[in-house]
Scaffold this motif. Structure first.
Motif, PDB file in Angstrom:
ATOM      1  N   GLY A 115      54.774  25.495  19.822  1.00 51.05           N
ATOM      2  CA  GLY A 115      54.787  24.310  18.972  1.00 51.05           C
ATOM      3  C   GLY A 115      56.140  23.649  19.100  1.00 51.05           C
ATOM      4  N   THR A 116      56.289  22.493  18.485  1.00 50.32           N
ATOM      5  CA  THR A 116      57.542  21.750  18.634  1.00 50.32           C
ATOM      6  C   THR A 116      58.724  22.504  18.036  1.00 50.32           C
ATOM      7  N   ALA A 117      58.512  23.144  16.880  1.00 49.00           N
ATOM      8  CA  ALA A 117      59.601  23.918  16.277  1.00 49.00           C
ATOM      9  C   ALA A 117      59.915  25.149  17.112  1.00 49.00           C
ATOM     10  N   ASP A 118      58.886  25.782  17.659  1.00 48.85           N
ATOM     11  CA  ASP A 118      59.108  26.949  18.505  1.00 48.85           C
ATOM     12  C   ASP A 118      59.854  26.574  19.779  1.00 48.85           C
ATOM     13  N   ALA A 119      59.564  25.394  20.323  1.00 43.39           N
ATOM     14  CA  ALA A 119      60.259  24.943  21.532  1.00 43.39           C
ATOM     15  C   ALA A 119      61.766  24.864  21.287  1.00 43.39           C
ATOM     16  N   VAL A 120      62.145  24.341  20.132  1.00 45.66           N
ATOM     17  CA  VAL A 120      63.567  24.271  19.792  1.00 45.66           C
ATOM     18  C   VAL A 120      64.093  25.663  19.478  1.00 45.66           C
ATOM     19  N   GLY A 121      63.312  26.433  18.714  1.00 42.97           N
ATOM     20  CA  GLY A 121      63.760  27.758  18.305  1.00 42.97           C
ATOM     21  C   GLY A 121      64.006  28.705  19.459  1.00 42.97           C
ATOM     22  N   GLN A 122      63.222  28.600  20.516  1.00 41.26           N
ATOM     23  CA  GLN A 122      63.415  29.496  21.659  1.00 41.26           C
ATOM     24  C   GLN A 122      64.721  29.219  22.399  1.00 41.26           C
ATOM     25  N   ASN A 123      65.362  28.116  22.101  1.00 39.08           N
ATOM     26  CA  ASN A 123      66.599  27.743  22.805  1.00 39.08           C
ATOM     27  C   ASN A 123      67.821  27.755  21.887  1.00 39.08           C
ATOM     28  N   LEU A 124      67.727  28.479  20.781  1.00 42.67           N
ATOM     29  CA  LEU A 124      68.828  28.458  19.816  1.00 42.67           C
ATOM     30  C   LEU A 124      70.146  28.929  20.432  1.00 42.67           C
ATOM     31  N   ASN A 125      70.088  29.947  21.300  1.00 42.73           N
ATOM     32  CA  ASN A 125      71.334  30.436  21.899  1.00 42.73           C
ATOM     33  C   ASN A 125      71.994  29.353  22.757  1.00 42.73           C
ATOM     34  N   ILE A 126      71.178  28.540  23.437  1.00 43.73           N
ATOM     35  CA  ILE A 126      71.717  27.450  24.252  1.00 43.73           C
ATOM     36  C   ILE A 126      72.281  26.353  23.360  1.00 43.73           C
ATOM     37  N   LEU A 127      71.558  26.032  22.282  1.00 44.94           N
ATOM     38  CA  LEU A 127      72.036  24.992  21.377  1.00 44.94           C
ATOM     39  C   LEU A 127      73.361  25.393  20.745  1.00 44.94           C
ATOM     40  N   ARG A 128      73.467  26.636  20.323  1.00 42.62           N
ATOM     41  CA  ARG A 128      74.710  27.102  19.705  1.00 42.62           C
ATOM     42  C   ARG A 128      75.886  27.017  20.675  1.00 42.62           C
ATOM     43  N   SER A 129      75.605  27.243  21.955  1.00 45.25           N
ATOM     44  CA  SER A 129      76.696  27.220  22.938  1.00 45.25           C
ATOM     45  C   SER A 129      77.327  25.838  23.065  1.00 45.25           C
ATOM     46  N   HIS A 130      76.565  24.781  22.734  1.00 47.99           N
ATOM     47  CA  HIS A 130      77.106  23.424  22.796  1.00 47.99           C
ATOM     48  C   HIS A 130      77.856  23.038  21.505  1.00 47.99           C
ATOM     49  N   ASN A 131      77.653  23.822  20.455  1.00 51.25           N
ATOM     50  CA  ASN A 131      78.374  23.656  19.193  1.00 51.25           C
ATOM     51  C   ASN A 131      78.289  22.244  18.618  1.00 51.25           C
ATOM     52  N   PRO A 132      77.072  21.675  18.503  1.00 46.28           N
ATOM     53  CA  PRO A 132      76.963  20.342  17.896  1.00 46.28           C
ATOM     54  C   PRO A 132      77.076  20.427  16.374  1.00 46.28           C
ATOM     55  N   LYS A 133      77.449  19.326  15.767  1.00 51.80           N
ATOM     56  CA  LYS A 133      77.462  19.246  14.308  1.00 51.80           C
ATOM     57  C   LYS A 133      76.113  18.762  13.789  1.00 51.80           C
ATOM     58  N   TYR A 134      75.489  17.854  14.550  1.00 49.26           N
ATOM     59  CA  TYR A 134      74.176  17.321  14.171  1.00 49.26           C
ATOM     60  C   TYR A 134      73.230  17.465  15.354  1.00 49.26           C
ATOM     61  N   ILE A 135      71.960  17.634  15.051  1.00 45.93           N
ATOM     62  CA  ILE A 135      70.943  17.712  16.098  1.00 45.93           C
ATOM     63  C   ILE A 135      69.903  16.626  15.838  1.00 45.93           C
ATOM     64  N   LEU A 136      69.660  15.825  16.859  1.00 38.35           N
ATOM     65  CA  LEU A 136      68.670  14.759  16.822  1.00 38.35           C
ATOM     66  C   LEU A 136      67.480  15.197  17.676  1.00 38.35           C
ATOM     67  N   ILE A 137      66.310  15.259  17.081  1.00 34.75           N
ATOM     68  CA  ILE A 137      65.108  15.692  17.790  1.00 34.75           C
ATOM     69  C   ILE A 137      64.210  14.481  18.018  1.00 34.75           C
ATOM     70  N   LEU A 138      63.813  14.288  19.283  1.00 33.28           N
ATOM     71  CA  LEU A 138      63.065  13.094  19.682  1.00 33.28           C
ATOM     72  C   LEU A 138      61.793  13.476  20.418  1.00 33.28           C
ATOM     73  N   ALA A 139      60.762  12.676  20.242  1.00 35.01           N
ATOM     74  CA  ALA A 139      59.586  12.774  21.089  1.00 35.01           C
ATOM     75  C   ALA A 139      59.886  12.051  22.401  1.00 35.01           C
ATOM     76  N   GLY A 140      59.433  12.632  23.506  1.00 36.12           N
ATOM     77  CA  GLY A 140      59.725  12.041  24.803  1.00 36.12           C
ATOM     78  C   GLY A 140      58.644  11.130  25.324  1.00 36.12           C
ATOM     79  N   ASP A 141      57.702  10.721  24.456  1.00 30.45           N
ATOM     80  CA  ASP A 141      56.530  10.003  24.957  1.00 30.45           C
ATOM     81  C   ASP A 141      56.222   8.722  24.201  1.00 30.45           C
ATOM     82  N   HIS A 142      57.256   8.080  23.641  1.00 28.17           N
ATOM     83  CA  HIS A 142      57.069   6.811  22.939  1.00 28.17           C
ATOM     84  C   HIS A 142      57.919   5.721  23.596  1.00 28.17           C
TER      85      HIS A 142
END
Length: 425
Positions: A115-142
């Motif tokens: 699911g969309t949340a699982d897609a982000v959740g499976q990459n938490l270690n990668i997201l943390r490595s970039h150390n962002p303060k805010y995360i913007l989640i977008l659909a890629g099909d609009h």
């Protein structure tokens, strides 16, 4: 709103520097029928020279967001190839990137994105490595042009846990989206994912407030919520179905951001080209005198990969054999040889031979149309070779025996329908 002046006379929010954008681009888009047999929906060509995913990616770049990750899954080869060719101009040494995160079974249960949340959740270690303060989640099909800076600024000013981009849509259309209700402070009080009976807005009973699939989170808050969701055995691990309702139950502070064109003060343009009819209509709008989507806006360019092609060429000027195009968009590499094109959009490298005519047609790249062909209200997929004497769009009953015909009478033609091999696009 914490803006700085940019060299282009636009204002760019400083908050976007601390933002990581995640573009969810793993969906098939099955309502696009055969157009997504061999490509993900975000990789579908649009507008003569672009792909659908170019629009959210360009929005990121134009908004000042230079750290972007694209999450892919379904038949992603053409999408990944497009990203590699057209989106590698950012400078890694400056902390800029467009990173591809394919479904890689990164958890111990070795599952694909569920699911969309699982897609982000499976990459938490990668997201943390970039150390962002805010995360913007977008659909890629609009298809839309949007400055994300003001949305992130509102999120910070309102001290929100989550901010959802939203737009008013007709009630019937709202059945395909998440629908929310808000109070006077723009705080979300109810949310329903694809409801059978959408709740109308207080001011207009014919409209509903629909989610655009655009979310802003404080990074640490998102990590915490994704971890909780992953531990819930009853969750389908989707933002709309699970995570947003869960946040409402927790009385989290969720704010709606109404989509607006803050740069040009014009009505916002946003399209989900999720059906063949919607895809055809959105492309056809571009050939009108004043289209709703302005592709000629130098203040907000749409970036993409494009081949180095010669200019479009029109040849022959006899009364019955004149190469011409009227109320049309014709891309580079096209050759109109003694044929007539009216109210149509031609992608790159389209060849139309003598005595043929096109009307209300959307022709994707690398198509060749033989002599004495007459095509009307069609979408022709990439790589098709239309045999001489072919007539499409005059007898829909006959067309339906070979091609796909929509409820509105648009005919979709693909190489497989013509008995031709498909070349991966």
């Amino acid at each position: 709103m914490n803006f700085e002046h940019a060299q282009t006379s636009r204002f760019v929010s400083r908050l976007t520097r601390d933002t990581l954008a995640l573009v969810l681009a793993g969906g098939r888009g099955s309502r696009l029928r055969n157009l997504t047999d061999w490509r993900a929906k975000p990789a579908v060509p649009f507008g003569g020279k672009f792909r659908i995913i170019d629009f959210p990616l360009s929005n990121c770049i134009n908004s000042g967001i230079r750290q972007i990750a694209v999450l892919t899954q379904y038949k992603s080869h053409s999408l990944i190839r497009h990203l590699q060719k057209g989106w590698t101009f950012l400078r890694g040494e400056f902390g800029e990137f467009v990173e591809i995160l394919p479904a890689a079974q990164q958890r111990e249960d070795e599952s694909w994105y569920m699911g969309t949340a699982d897609a982000v959740g499976q990459n938490l270690n990668i997201l943390r490595s970039h150390n962002p303060k805010y995360i913007l989640i977008l659909a890629g099909d609009h298809i839309y042009k949007m400055d994300y800076g003001p949305m992130i600024a509102q999120h910070v000013e309102q001290k929100a846990d989550m901010t959802i981009g939203c737009i008013e849509v007709p009630l019937e259309t709202a059945k395909s989206f998440g629908v929310m209700s808000i109070n006077e402070q723009e705080q979300i009080v109810r949310f329903a994912e694809k409801p059978a009976q959408p709740t109308p807005t207080p001011n207009n009973p014919e409209l509903a407030l629909a989610s655009m699939g655009i979310y802003v989170f404080d990074a640490e808050f998102l990590y915490e919520q994704l971890k909780l969701d992953s531990q819930n055995p009853n969750s389908s691990h989707d933002f709309g179905k699970d995570l947003i309702p869960s946040l409402l139950e927790q009385h989290s502070r969720m704010i709606a951001y109404r989509f607006q064109d803050v740069q040009n003060s014009v009505p916002p343009y946003w399209r989900d080209v999720g059906t063949i009819d919607a895809f055809w209509e959105a492309n056809m709008d571009l050939v009108t005198v004043t289209p709703n989507l302005n592709l000629y806006d130098t203040q907000w360019p749409i970036w993409t990969y494009q081949e180095q092609l010669p200019p479009a060429k029109f040849i022959f000027n006899d009364d019955d054999r004149r190469g011409m195009a009227v109320d049309a968009m014709v891309s580079g590499g096209c050759l109109i040889s003694g044929a007539k094109v009216v109210n149509s959009l031609l992608f790159s490298n389209v060849k139309i031979n003598s005595y043929s005519s096109l009307e209300d047609a959307v022709i994707l790249p690398d198509v060749e149309i033989g002599r004495h062909c007459h095509l009307k209200r069609v979408v022709v997929d990439k790589g098709c070779s239309i045999p001489p004497q072919t007539v499409i769009g005059q007898d829909l009953t006959e067309d339906a025996k070979r091609f796909y015909v929509t409820e509105q009478g648009i005919v979709l033609v693909t190489p497989e329908m013509l008995g031709q091999p498909f070349h991966l696009a």
